[in-house]
Each structure stands twice: as C-alpha cells, then as structure tokens.
Write an enzyme that holds these catalytic residues in place. Structure first.
Site, PDB file in Angstrom:
ATOM      1  N   GLY A  42      17.494   4.380  31.612  1.00 56.12           N
ATOM      2  CA  GLY A  42      17.693   5.210  32.807  1.00 56.12           C
ATOM      3  C   GLY A  42      16.338   5.675  33.287  1.00 56.12           C
ATOM      4  O   GLY A  42      15.319   5.079  32.984  1.00 56.12           O
TER       5      GLY A  42
ATOM      6  N   CYS B  69      12.164   5.305  36.917  1.00 56.13           N
ATOM      7  CA  CYS B  69      11.360   4.087  37.124  1.00 56.13           C
ATOM      8  C   CYS B  69      12.130   2.782  36.946  1.00 56.13           C
ATOM      9  O   CYS B  69      12.303   2.032  37.908  1.00 56.13           O
ATOM     10  CB  CYS B  69      10.160   4.106  36.185  1.00 56.13           C
ATOM     11  SG  CYS B  69       8.925   5.294  36.694  1.00 56.13           S
TER      12      CYS B  69
ATOM     13  N   LYS C 137       2.591  -3.781  38.545  1.00 59.39           N
ATOM     14  CA  LYS C 137       3.357  -2.605  38.132  1.00 59.39           C
ATOM     15  C   LYS C 137       4.854  -2.915  38.008  1.00 59.39           C
ATOM     16  O   LYS C 137       5.471  -2.675  36.976  1.00 59.39           O
ATOM     17  CB  LYS C 137       3.130  -1.471  39.145  1.00 59.39           C
ATOM     18  CG  LYS C 137       4.100  -0.322  39.059  1.00 59.39           C
ATOM     19  CD  LYS C 137       3.966   0.439  37.756  1.00 59.39           C
ATOM     20  CE  LYS C 137       5.153   1.315  37.496  1.00 59.39           C
ATOM     21  NZ  LYS C 137       4.942   2.704  37.586  1.00 59.39           N
TER      22      LYS C 137
HETATM   23  C1  UDX Z   1       8.629   3.643  32.273  1.00 62.73           C
HETATM   24  C2  UDX Z   1       7.481   2.728  31.772  1.00 62.73           C
HETATM   25  O1  UDX Z   1       7.525   2.646  30.349  1.00 62.73           O
HETATM   26  C3  UDX Z   1       6.137   3.251  32.258  1.00 62.73           C
HETATM   27  O2  UDX Z   1       5.123   2.331  31.898  1.00 62.73           O
HETATM   28  C4  UDX Z   1       6.180   3.394  33.791  1.00 62.73           C
HETATM   29  O3  UDX Z   1       4.971   3.933  34.287  1.00 62.73           O
HETATM   30  C5  UDX Z   1       7.350   4.274  34.203  1.00 62.73           C
HETATM   31  O4  UDX Z   1       8.564   3.746  33.675  1.00 62.73           O
HETATM   32  P1  UDX Z   1       9.644   5.999  31.557  1.00 62.73           P
HETATM   33  O5  UDX Z   1      10.663   5.754  32.637  1.00 62.73           O
HETATM   34  O6  UDX Z   1       8.979   7.325  31.490  1.00 62.73           O
HETATM   35  O7  UDX Z   1       8.463   4.920  31.655  1.00 62.73           O
HETATM   36  O8  UDX Z   1      10.366   5.794  30.151  1.00 62.73           O
HETATM   37  P2  UDX Z   1      10.423   4.685  28.996  1.00 62.73           P
HETATM   38  O9  UDX Z   1       9.918   5.282  27.746  1.00 62.73           O
HETATM   39  O10 UDX Z   1       9.858   3.400  29.398  1.00 62.73           O
HETATM   40  O11 UDX Z   1      12.015   4.530  28.823  1.00 62.73           O
HETATM   41  C6  UDX Z   1      12.846   4.126  29.931  1.00 62.73           C
HETATM   42  C7  UDX Z   1      14.292   4.059  29.499  1.00 62.73           C
HETATM   43  O12 UDX Z   1      14.501   2.975  28.608  1.00 62.73           O
HETATM   44  C8  UDX Z   1      14.800   5.304  28.751  1.00 62.73           C
HETATM   45  O13 UDX Z   1      16.109   5.615  29.201  1.00 62.73           O
HETATM   46  C9  UDX Z   1      14.812   4.878  27.303  1.00 62.73           C
HETATM   47  O14 UDX Z   1      15.741   5.587  26.541  1.00 62.73           O
HETATM   48  C10 UDX Z   1      15.203   3.407  27.451  1.00 62.73           C
HETATM   49  N1  UDX Z   1      14.786   2.554  26.331  1.00 62.73           N
HETATM   50  C11 UDX Z   1      13.455   2.406  26.027  1.00 62.73           C
HETATM   51  C12 UDX Z   1      15.742   1.853  25.626  1.00 62.73           C
HETATM   52  O15 UDX Z   1      16.953   1.954  25.903  1.00 62.73           O
HETATM   53  N2  UDX Z   1      15.332   1.024  24.605  1.00 62.73           N
HETATM   54  C13 UDX Z   1      14.032   0.848  24.290  1.00 62.73           C
HETATM   55  O16 UDX Z   1      13.746   0.060  23.365  1.00 62.73           O
HETATM   56  C14 UDX Z   1      13.059   1.577  25.012  1.00 62.73           C
END
Ligand code: UDX
Length: 420
Positions: free
Chosen positions: A247, A250, A194
């Site tokens: 952000g 997670c 994870k």
């Molecule tokens: C993440 C993981 O993707 C998921 O598998 C895990 O269970 C929990 O953590 P989450 O935190 O809901 O999920 O959001 P995610 O869509 O992964 O985006 C995380 C952050 O990264 C966001 O702030 C998003 O804006 C940013 N991000 C994502 C980027 O800056 N660039 C990208 O290409 C993708």
C-alpha cells in the site's frame, strides 16, 4: 534554505519545530535547523525562490481516477516558481512524475521566458526511514541536458554526504550503505528510473504473493521458499515478503502511473498490469481465508491490528489494513481496530461503525479473530498469552507473515499466515 508550504496549519507546525507527520529523526532536524537559522519556513514563493540558486519541487502527485498521475500541483509549483527564478538558478524536480513531464515544464518555462536549467532528480526514500535513506542512499540520479546543472545537483548531495556523520548523530537514525553512486543521465531516463524501480519492487512483492497463494494450495511455506529463492545473489531477499500486499502513497500510484504512461505511448506493460491486479486482490484473499476459518464473516467480531500501510509511519494511504477492515465491515462483521500512530489519519477512511481503540487489549476484547495488518514492533511483541486471554475466539490471521506459527500455536491460538 527555505521550505515553502502553502498549507497554513502545516506551515505553523514546521515553524514550531515539528514535522506534520510521524517520521523517525525528522523533528529534531527541523528544530535544530530552525534554531540555527538554516531553515526558513514560508508560504511565499517570492521571498524564497528569488533568493535561491537551486529550487527543488517536492509536491504530491496523487493519481487520477483512471490511474494516471495528477500533475496539478507539479505544474502549479513550476508556474509559481517560474515568476521568481533568478538567472542561473536550477529547477530540480523531485516529485514522482510520468516520463515526459520535464519536457512539458521546459516548454512552459520557454513560454514564460524563463531560462532555468531543468533537472529530474527522483526521490527513492522510504517513509519511516526517510532520514536514513536520504543520508545512506544507493544512488543519486540527476538527469537533464545541461551538464553543468547536473553536476551542481550531484554536488549538493556530495556536500550532504560530507555532513552525514553529524546529521546521523543528531537525528539518531541508524547508519547504512556508505558507498552510494552518483549517476548522471538524460532527462527522460531519470524520470523513468524512479517509476521503473518502484514498479520492479512492487512486482517482487506481487511475485511473492502469487507464489504464497500456490504455497497455501500445496502446503508449502512461503517464508522458507523466499528465504532460499532470495539467497541467490542475483535475486536478493528484499521485497519478497508475502502478506496482505503493498500500500502507501507510492507503489500503488507509481504502478498505475506506469501502466498509464505505457498506454499513452502505445505500449502495454502486461507484467505491471498483473502486478497491480494481483495486489488489488490480496485484501480479499485475506478475508476469504478468514471466512473459511470462521465459517463466515457475518456477525463475527474481528480486530484489525495495524492501520498504517507499513510500520514506522502514520500514513494510511491505500493501506491494506484499512481495506481489510472495510471489506469485513461491509460483509457484516463487527470490526475493532488499533494502530500505534495512524488512528487519526485512518478515521476518515474507515467505514462507519468500525471502532478505533486506545490499546491492543481494547481492540481484542471479546473478538472471534484478529488480523495483524502492519508489522509494528508493539504489535509483533504483544504476548501470545494475552491474545488467548483477551479474545473470545482463537483465530490469529498473520497478514504480514511476521509471527512464529509454533509460538502462537503453543498458546492454543489458531495461526493462519499467507502462504505458510
Ligand atoms: C517506496 C519505495 O521503497 C521507495 O524507494 C520510494 O521512494 C517510495 O515508495 P514506501 O512506500 O515508503 O517506499 O514503502 P516500502 O517500504 O517500499 O513499502 C511499500 C509497501 O510494500 C508497504 O505496504 C509494505 O508493507 C509492502 N511490502 C514491502 C510488502 O508487502 N512486502 C515486502 O517484501 C516489502
């Protein structure tokens, strides 16, 4: 199925057939499960655990000030559940915990004379697409010593998969990958999978952001660069979107938790440390670009559109939009904000004096510059003519790299992206 929720106001919300946070498709599922009696919300471990053959621990694991994971809730849930576990019942950990936590809980169970098999079953869903991700998973991982218990846990998800079409229809979420894998592993491997997966995704984002900074310096376009880099099937295009950094609840804590786990075990994870420090610097980088464009920040009026850490959620934990707003306010700017879902949650994190507004128009009125900090559809589809009309200045900082420079410039806006 019982849902144990100790917080009285959250419990009341669930009992009323709603989720206590915004998540697409979830309310209708809660309501329908309540109506048909398959979901029983309760605050009682005694009344729920006693009647369950599988007990899922899905509690929060926030980070400690030193970056390590705070296991207070994980341990408290395990100890409370232990009192009521029935012979043959399985204890399943879905909370994100550092590797080694399962062995600690097994030791606690042993001390309390509880024989329950312990399985690590990490959660991979994303906020905003939680229902979709649960139904259309890439993999289900179950790790533990008791092979029968591992198979039982995997079987629970196989059952869910059988009802997938029905749940998809009811919740209204989109369909996705239908060929997810079921993976049985050791306990420690499951725990590490994870955090390693999240750290890798975070590393991809920080990689894209570091190349974006070079793109800014050499006048290349990061979107073109990553489109072509990601077209290599070995690399993949996802999570290579440069912008204001990641952000949420997670990535930031899983990255710091992995670094802490490494140090605890005598391993320095330099790549992960660099991922974190690059990400921490991104909000400041955005403000620096604005500073250059505006000729200073002090006494400027600046709008932030988007306070949620990403679109589709009301969650503002470690949200770059909130951090950027606070840095700007600290630097003497007058800051206005707007978010379609996260205003209430953002209120406690925004510095005093930062205003929240009821619409994009209100937030933009008379500002010198605007920062797009979350890629909400409502924000991305806001007409460029209205920006030009409502703002006093013309600077549009696209901190999520989601707008077209050409389109914005054709409406006399000064478009600034990250690495574009
Ligand atoms: C993440 C993981 O993707 C998921 O598998 C895990 O269970 C929990 O953590 P989450 O935190 O809901 O999920 O959001 P995610 O869509 O992964 O985006 C995380 C952050 O990264 C966001 O702030 C998003 O804006 C940013 N991000 C994502 C980027 O800056 N660039 C990208 O290409 C993708």
């Amino acid at each position: 199925m019982y849902a144990v929720e100790p917080n009285p106001s959250r419990l009341e919300t669930i009992k009323a057939g709603r989720s206590f946070f915004f998540e697409e498709g979830l309310d209708v599922l809660i309501k329908s499960a309540l109506d048909n009696g398959s979901l029983i919300p309760t605050d009682s471990y005694a009344n729920s655990v006693k009647h369950s053959f599988a007990v899922f621990s899905c509690v929060g694991t926030p980070d400690n000030p030193d970056g390590s994971s705070n296991l207070e809730y994980v341990m408290s849930a395990a100890k409370q559940a232990a009192q009521y576990m029935q012979p043959g019942a399985i204890y399943i950990q879905k909370s994100t915990v550092p590797v080694g936590t399962g062995l600690q809980i097994i030791a606690i169970f042993d001390k309390l004379g509880v024989q329950a098999p312990y399985i690590s079953n990490p959660e991979f869903l994303r906020e905003g697409t939680a229902v979709h991700d649960t139904l259309y998973f890439d993999r289900i991982v179950a790790g533990g010593d008791d092979k029968d218990a591992v198979e039982t846990v995997l079987g629970i998800y196989q059952k869910l998969e059988e009802s997938r079409d029905k749940i998809t229809k009811l919740s209204g979420v989109s369909t996705g990958n239908k060929s997810g894998q079921y993976m049985a592993t050791s306990l420690n491997s499951a725990e590490l999978i994870k955090v390693a997966a999240n750290a890798f995704l975070a590393m991809k984002i920080s990689f894209a952001n570091s190349i974006a900074r070079l793109s800014d310096a050499v006048d290349a376009d990061i979107v073109e660069v990553m489109d072509a880099v990601g077209a290599d099937a070995r690399i993949g295009r996802s999570f290579l979107n440069a912008g204001r950094g990641y952000g949420g609840g997670c990535f930031p804590k899983d990255v710091s938790g992995l670094i802490a786990s490494g140090l605890k075990n005598g391993v320095e994870l330099e790549l992960i440390q660099a991922t974190q420090s690059l990400n921490d610097s991104m909000p400041g980088y955005i403000v620096k670009k604005l500073h250059t464009a505006l000729g200073g920040i002090k006494n400027k009026k600046i709008a932030i559109l988007g306070l949620a850490f990403k679109a589709g959620t009301s969650d503002v934990r470690r949200s770059p939009g909130v951090t950027i707003a606070n840095i700007l306010a600290q630097s003497g700017a007058t800051v206005t904000t707007y978010d379609p879902q996260a205003q209430e949650q953002a209120a406690e994190w925004l510095y005093e004096g930062i205003s929240q507004n009821f619409s994009i128009n209100d937030a933009l009125a008379g500002v010198d510059a605007v920062v797009i900090a979350t890629d909400w559809p409502e924000i991305l589809t806001y007409p460029p003519t209205l920006y030009a009309k409502t703002m006093k200045g013309a600077i549009l900082m696209d901190a999520v790299n989601a707008l077209s420079r050409h389109r914005m410039e054709s409406h006399n806006l000064t478009y600034i992206g990250v690495g574009r």
